[in-house]
Structure formats: structure tokens, C-alpha cells
Enzyme design. Structure first.
Site: not given
Ligand code: 3HC
Length: 689
Positions: A63, A102, A105, A125
Site C-alpha cells: 500500500a 498490499g 495481497e 506490515e
Molecule cells: N509506500 C510509499 N512509499 C514507499 C513505499 C510504500 N509502500 N515503499 C517504498 N517507498 C518509497 C520510499 O520512501 C523511498 O522514497 P524516497 O526515495 O523518497 O526516500 C522510495 O520509495 C524507495 O524506497 P527505498 O529507498 O526503501 O528503496 P529500496 O530499493 O531500498 O527498497 C523496498 C525497496 C524493499 C520496496 C522498500 O522500500 C520497502 O520495504 N518498502 C515498504 C514495503 C512495505 O512496508 N509494504 C507494506 C505497506 S503496508 C500495506 O501494504 C498495508 C496493506 O496490508 C493494506
């Protein structure tokens, strides 16, 4: 037309192609595009199946975290995944990169999943204080069983595509070189074989065995109690998996949604989301652009083979860089190298490294008794005893030995890096690299920028920090930099509180319950009370000095502030209680009842106040950097977002009021920082700076 989602055709197969850099987060626009694409494909009789494919570096990484805490935008992800699952035509997810949260999912709502071998998938998450809120907690156990599902959702760690295939999350692994073509071919096969619309929601075989068996879930809770302590999200994740096993799908979804809503609007998730972005912000330095050239570092020198020097050297050897370690005496050098070897071997014994790895890393370490052997190093880190005169002498010698362009760093934890730099003719190449003990394990690195440090040198140190797996925080010169400077008021208050009426175990309990791994007195016992103490100079004026004089020097002597049994379990000590009562009496302090709230406020609000001064003086770039220091270097509970974030959650106005009240009672140590006064007056927070 949706600018980030496109519906293309390859014969009878529709390709729903998403391109929303950098990580294809499922923003409102992406969600809209998916629904529209599935709708169109469904309405087009010539389409037989749909491939859902992301361009760029990854399948949906989850998400869009930046949308949380803001007014919801339609369509919401749970509706999107239901819409995909309800499609009358098979939808095939094509996974590459990191299919997370997400994103996974969405994939689980598709009827089939193919992945390239390098892909990873997982539910991170929990690290954001959340649970998978778009059906993940209900679909995952139906594919992999409750035990594995609990492990995945509560650890947040991703698994490889191969593991996902073995578990049944992925249907087929496909050629790395052309995922889209392989996914289309797979879709054709599904169509040709007239395969059914496989809906994960309808599966039962993996969950049936656990139905009506609460002991499975309780055993999992118990086994992980220590890891989950203080966190709300892991328990909520487990409850959802339990519901998946025991309740009909739609009931489980209802619970998932309710608990997700509770978490996403709660304080812990707000804190953990703050940390997610703070960890990424920390690398950005306003006056040093990303394209600043860094200096090549191919060989590292470390001065000192003690605990710090050894740990620091291991970091570089782990990253494949050769290190020369210099010690003054052969015995100390041998001892230091021996400790490093034993550290590696114990990692190997735990199965986390091979013996070849141990030898490879040891092979990168060279011991020496001569500073001159550091002449060809690109970076030299001094990690000797914390004494300015010694450090100055070393830097003036290093200046003569090190090659031009070599970076000279001090691992000092308190001292003035500018003074150290002034001993050389190249202050622009000098900076602090403050590691935290044990340096091979702790993630934090404070990079200390001196007044003359060159931008390229700063950029190089930050980049090296990243290379060795640290989280590097850039700080300025002051006594104790960010972390230790803020530790001082906490320590001061802890020591006063025990004289005024609390006992060490009261202070420790309050901070432990707040979420620290241990309180300051238990910590002091662990570190050894006699650090920096000697019998000759001891004045017997503090509890610590008296304990040392009585040979209660902490865990290593079986007694300190606490008594310890043979398993190192701490017990409050009657003797210590008496020592403290006597000390209060001797100092003429009338002891009084001290509330837990007072303990917490005096230990923590003073830290926030010190943090405000640090910001005011420009020692830290931003308040979230301070949070990162405390979370990664001092065990600040991540679900409280760091001291500065916590201050804002409590309300800066309240923090200020309490500081003023304590100032009136106890004096200038509680004087609020000017910045705090100003922010409260303007109705602003640290994040507005
Ligand atoms: N939402 C918004 N922005 C995100 C994002 C997300 N899910 N994931 C990454 N970004 C952004 C980062 O903030 C970063 O922004 P910036 O360049 O402005 O600082 C940019 O994308 C690149 O991210 P990284 O620097 O972390 O890049 P990497 O290549 O090192 O890592 C990644 C990539 C493994 C995808 C890592 O970004 C990550 O772990 N992201 C989060 C994943 C996550 O937690 N997903 C679950 C979200 S909650 C959810 O899905 C709820 C659902 O169940 C309803």
C-alpha cells in the site's frame, strides 16, 4: 486514460501493466487503474485471461504508506482485491522484485501467481505497526497453514520465490529474463486447459487441522512473548490468523478490517511509519547533493584492537575490505585478533556463517604493531582509550604517516573532533565515526562532521556506513554528539531520583515498561560499574562509587545495583537499599514517595529538551535523525517513534509545562530550550522545522 496503469493486448491475453515508480506502491491512482482494467477486460469478450504485471524494479511493494493517516481515497485496497478475485476471467500475477504487503495481497487475490526466481514476497506490515489489511491474514493461512502464516506476518521478513513456490504461494517459477512473456505463456496454458478460477478464499485443507485448537496459537504467543513485548501489532496479526482458521472467510475479513483500522489510527503505527520514513531521510544531507563524488576506500586501518577496534574491524572485513589493525603491545594485538576469531566462530557454530567465511574474513585482517603500516590505507579509524591527549598525539603522528587524501576518523564518543583535526595539516580529511558497542552488531553510526570536514569526506563516510550495513546519522561537534549528550540528563535524573525517594529497580521498571530493553541501573550493572572508576580517586559520594568500593561492580562480580544469581537473574538488594538510604541521609535529603509518572517525565522529558537544544544548535539536521539515533543506538522502543516523535505525541505543550514545573522545583537543569518555547508559542512541532 490512467497515467500509471495501461491495458494492453497480446492476442487473447490482456496485460494490465502498472508503472508507478519508484516501487509501484498501490496509490489511489494505481488502485483505480487496476479496477478499471479488470472491468474493461471483463467486458471484452475477446479477452480470455489477464496478466497483472508491474514495470520497473518491482511488483507492488505494498500500500502507499504516505496515504495512511489521511482521509481515505476510493477505491480502497480491500475492495480492489475482492474485485480482482471476483473477475470472471483468470487473473495471473507476474511477480518480480519485492511483492510486499498490499502487493502480495493483490497477488493472493489473483487466481494464479508466477514469479521469477529472484523475486521476494512477504508481509512487512508488522514493521509498520500494522497487519495485512486487504485479506492477507485470511488468504495466506489458507495457502500455507497457520504456523507459517503466523511466522510470516509477525516477523515481517520476506521469503524467496523458491520458498514461496514450495509453500504454495507461487504456482510456477519462470525464466528470469522475460517475466512478461512467461506470464503470458502461462495465461495461455490456463486458458487452453480451461483451468478453474482458483480462489484462495475457498481453500480449506491447510487450515482444517488447526481448527478448534487454541493451543497452537497460544504456544506461538508464548514462544515469541519476549520479541513481541510492548508491540500491539504482532498479537493482532495472530488473532487474525486464528480467525482465519476458526471462522468463515467473510467473518475473518471483518475482524481483519476492524483490527487494521484500530492499528492504523493508533499511536504505535504512526510511530513506526514515522521511523520508516526517518530511516530513509537520514541519508539526505541538505548541503551535500547525492552526486557529490566520494573518495575510493579500498583499504582500512584501525588503531586499537580492544572491544571497539575489534568490532569496527569486523564490519569492514564483513564487507570484504582488508583491514590493518594496529596495537601498541603484541599481547593486546593477539588478544584482540583472538576475540574477533572467536566471535566469527561462534557465528559459524550457530549456522549463520560457514567456516570458509570465517577464514576468508580473518584473512582480510592483518595485525601490526606499527602505525607506519597504515601508510597505504584510504581510511584510518582511531579507536583507542577516550583521552584527548592520547588522541591528539595519534592524529599528529597519523598526519605524517597517512597518504595524501586518506580519511582520518576518530571513534571518540564525546570529544571535540575539531580539536583533534587541528593536530593535522589536513583537517578537511578528519571527522568522527562513532560506532556503538558491540560495534559489529549495533546498527547505529554517528558520523561527526567537523567544522572543516570536506563534503566529499562526509559523503564517503555516509556511503561507507551504508556499505557496512549501518544506519549512519550525520551529527555536528559537541560534547557527546547526539546520543550520549541526550543520555546525560537521563542518567543525571536517574541518579537523583534514587536519592530523593525511588529505588534503582523503580526507575528501571518504569523505563522497562516504557519499552527500553533495560533500565539505566541494570544497564550500568551489565556494562560494569567500575568503568572510569579507581579506588585511589573514589570519593564515595555516589551510590556507584560506594558499590565499587564494596566490590559490587556489576554483573561480572555477581552484584552491583542488584544481586545476581548464577544465571545472571537480577534481584533487588537489601544492602543496596540501605546504602542508598544512608546516602540520602548523609546528603540531608528527606526521601519522599516518587510516582512512576515523575520518574518517566524526569528521565524522558529532559531528553526531549536536550534534543531540542541539539536541533537549535544545528548539531542534528532534523528531529527524525535524533529519533533514529535513539532507536538504533540506545534501545528506544521503535513503537514510540524516538524521543522527539514521542514528545510530539505527548504534546510539546505538555512537555514544556512539565519542564517548567520541574524547573520551579529543582532549578536550571529543567530550563526549557528556547526552541521548545518558540515551537509551543507558534503551535508548531519539531517536524515543521
Ligand atoms: N509506500 C510509499 N512509499 C514507499 C513505499 C510504500 N509502500 N515503499 C517504498 N517507498 C518509497 C520510499 O520512501 C523511498 O522514497 P524516497 O526515495 O523518497 O526516500 C522510495 O520509495 C524507495 O524506497 P527505498 O529507498 O526503501 O528503496 P529500496 O530499493 O531500498 O527498497 C523496498 C525497496 C524493499 C520496496 C522498500 O522500500 C520497502 O520495504 N518498502 C515498504 C514495503 C512495505 O512496508 N509494504 C507494506 C505497506 S503496508 C500495506 O501494504 C498495508 C496493506 O496490508 C493494506
Amino acid at each position: 486514460m490512467n497515467p500509471v496503469v495501461e491495458l494492453r493486448r497480446d492476442g487473447e491475453i490482456a496485460v494490465l501493466a502498472v508503472n508507478s515508480p519508484p516501487v509501484n506502491a498501490l496509490s489511489a491512482q494505481v488502485r483505480e487503474g487496476i479496477v478499471e482494467g479488470i472491468r474493461q477486460a471483463g467486458a471484452d469478450a475477446s479477452v480470455k485471461a489477464v496478466v497483472l504485471h508491474c514495470e520497473g524494479r518491482t511488483f507492488f511493494a505494498g500500500a502507499d504508506i504516505s496515504e495512511f493517516g489521511k482521509p481515505p481515497k476510493q477505491p480502497m485496497l480491500p475492495e480492489v482485491v475482492d474485485f480482482i478475485e471476483a473477475s470472471s476471467k483468470p487473473v495471473i500475477a507476474a511477480l518480480h522484485g519485492t511483492a510486499l504487503g498490499g502487493g502480495l495481497e493483490t497477488a493472493l487475490a489473483c487466481h494464479y501467481r508466477v514469479a521469477v526466481p529472484s523475486a521476494k514476497c512477504g508481509f512487512p506490515e508488522v514493521k509498520l505497526g500494522l497487519l495485512p489489511g486487504a485479506g492477507g491474514t485470511q488468504r495466506l493461512p489458507r495457502l500455507v497453514g497457520p504456523e507459517r502464516a503466523m511466522e510470516m506476518v509477525t516477523s515481517g521478513s520476506p521469503i524467496s520465490a523458491k520458498a514461496a513456490k514450495e509453500m504454495g504461494i507461487v504456482d510456477e517459477l519462470v525464466d528470469e529474463s522475460d517475466l512478461l512473456a512467461s506470464a503470458i505463456a502461462f495465461a495461455r496454458k490456463v486458458v487452453a486447459e480451461n483451468r478453474p478460477l482458483k480462489k484462495v478464499r475457498d481453500l480449506d485443507d491447510k487450515i482444517a487441522a488447526a481448527r478448534g485448537k487454541p493451543e497452537i496459537f497460544d504456544a506461538f504467543r508464548k514462544a515469541n512473548a519476549r520479541k513481541f513485548r510492548g508491540f500491539q501489532a504482532p498479537e493482532y496479526n495472530v488473532r487474525c490468523i486464528e480467525a482465519a482458521v476458526n471462522q468463515p472467510f467473510d467473518e475473518g475479513i471483518r475482524l481483519e478490517r476492524q483490527l487494521f483500522q484500530e492499528l492504523v489510527s493508533g499511536e504505535q503505527s504512526a510511530a513506526q511509519r514515522h521511523v520508516f520514513f526517518a530511516e530513509r531521510q537520514v541519508w539526505k544531507i541538505p548541503d551535500i547533493s547525492d552526486d557529490t563524488p566520494t573518495l575510493p576506500v579500498k583499504k582500512v586501518g584501525v588503531i586499537g584492537a580492544g572491544t571497539m577496534g575489534g568490532g569496527i574491524s569486523m564490519n569492514f572485513a564483513n564487507a570484504g575490505l582488508p583491514v590493518t589493525i594496529v596495537e601498541a603491545k603484541p599481547e593486546a594485538l593477539e588478544r584482540g585478533l583472538g576475540v574477533i576469531r572467536r566471535n566469527y566462530e561462534s557465528t559459524a557454530k550457530k549456522g549463520r556463517m560457514s567456516m570458509e567465511d570465517v577464514e576468508r574474513r580473518m584473512g582480510l585482517l592483518t595485525g601490526s604493531l606499527k602505525l607506519e603500516d597504515l601508510a597505504d590505507c584510504d581510511l584510518i579509524i582511531e579507536a583507542v582509550f577516550e583521552n584527548m591527549a592520547i588522541k591528539k598525539e595519534i592524529f599528529s603522528k597519523l598526519d605524517a604517516i597517512a597518504k595524501p587524501g586518506a580519511i582520518l576518523a576518530s571513534n571518540t564518543s564525546y570529544l571535540n573532533v575539531n580539536e583533534i583535526a587541528a593536530m593535522t595539516k589536513r583537517p578537511e580529511y578528519v571527522l568522527g565515526m562513532h560506532f556503538f558497542s558491540p560495534a559489529n552488531i549495533m546498527r547505529l553510526l554517528e558520523v561527526v562532521r567537523g567544522e572543516k570536514t570536506d563534503k566529499r569526506v562526509v559523503a564517503t563516510a555516509m556511503q561507507l556506513g551504508r556499505q557496512i550495513g549501518k544506519i549512519a546519522v550525520l551529527v555536528g561537534v559537541c560534547h557527546g554528539f547526539v546520543g550520549n549528550r541526550m543520555l546525560e540528563p537521563r542518567q543525571r535524573e536517574a541518579n537523583r531520583l534514587i536519592l530523593e525517594g525511588a529505588m534503582p529497580w523503580d526507575v528501571d521498571r518504569v523505563l522497562y515498561e516504557f519499552g527500553f530493553p533495560m533500565g539505566p541501573f541494570a544497564m550500568a550493572d551489565l556494562a560494569g560499574l567500575d568503568i572510569g572508576w579507581s579506588r585511589e580517586t573514589s570519593k564515595g559520594e555516589t551510590a556507584r562509587e560506594i558499590l565499587c568500593e564494596q566490590d559490587r561492580r556489576g554483573q561480572k562480580t555477581g552484584a552491583g545495583f542488584y544481586d545476581y544469581d548464577e544465571n545472571r537473574n537480577a534481584k533487588p538488594s537489601k544492602l543496596v537499599e540501605q546504602i542508598i538510604l544512608d546516602l540520602s541521609a548523609k546528603k540531608g535529603i528527606t526521601r519522599r514517595e516518587i510516582s512512576d509518572q515523575e520518574i518517566l517525565e524526569r528521565c524522558v522529558y529532559t531528553m526531549i529538551n536536550e534534543g531540542a537544544k541539539i536541533l537549535e544548535e544545528g548539531i542534528a539536521i532534523r528531529s527524525s535523525d535524533i529519533d533514529i539515533v535513539w532507536i538504533n543506538g540506545y534501545g528506544w522502543p521503535v513503537y514510540r517513534g524516538g524521543p522527539m516523535f514521542y514528545g510530539e505525541q505527548v504534546g510539546l505543550g505538555k512537555v514544556l509545562d512539565r519542564l517548567r514545573a520541574y524547573e520551579a522545583k529543582f532549578g536550571a537543569d529543567f530550563k526549557p530550550a528556547a526552541l521548545l518555547e518558540r515551537l509551543v508559542a507558534e503551535g508548531k512541532g519539531f517536524r515543521d522545522l
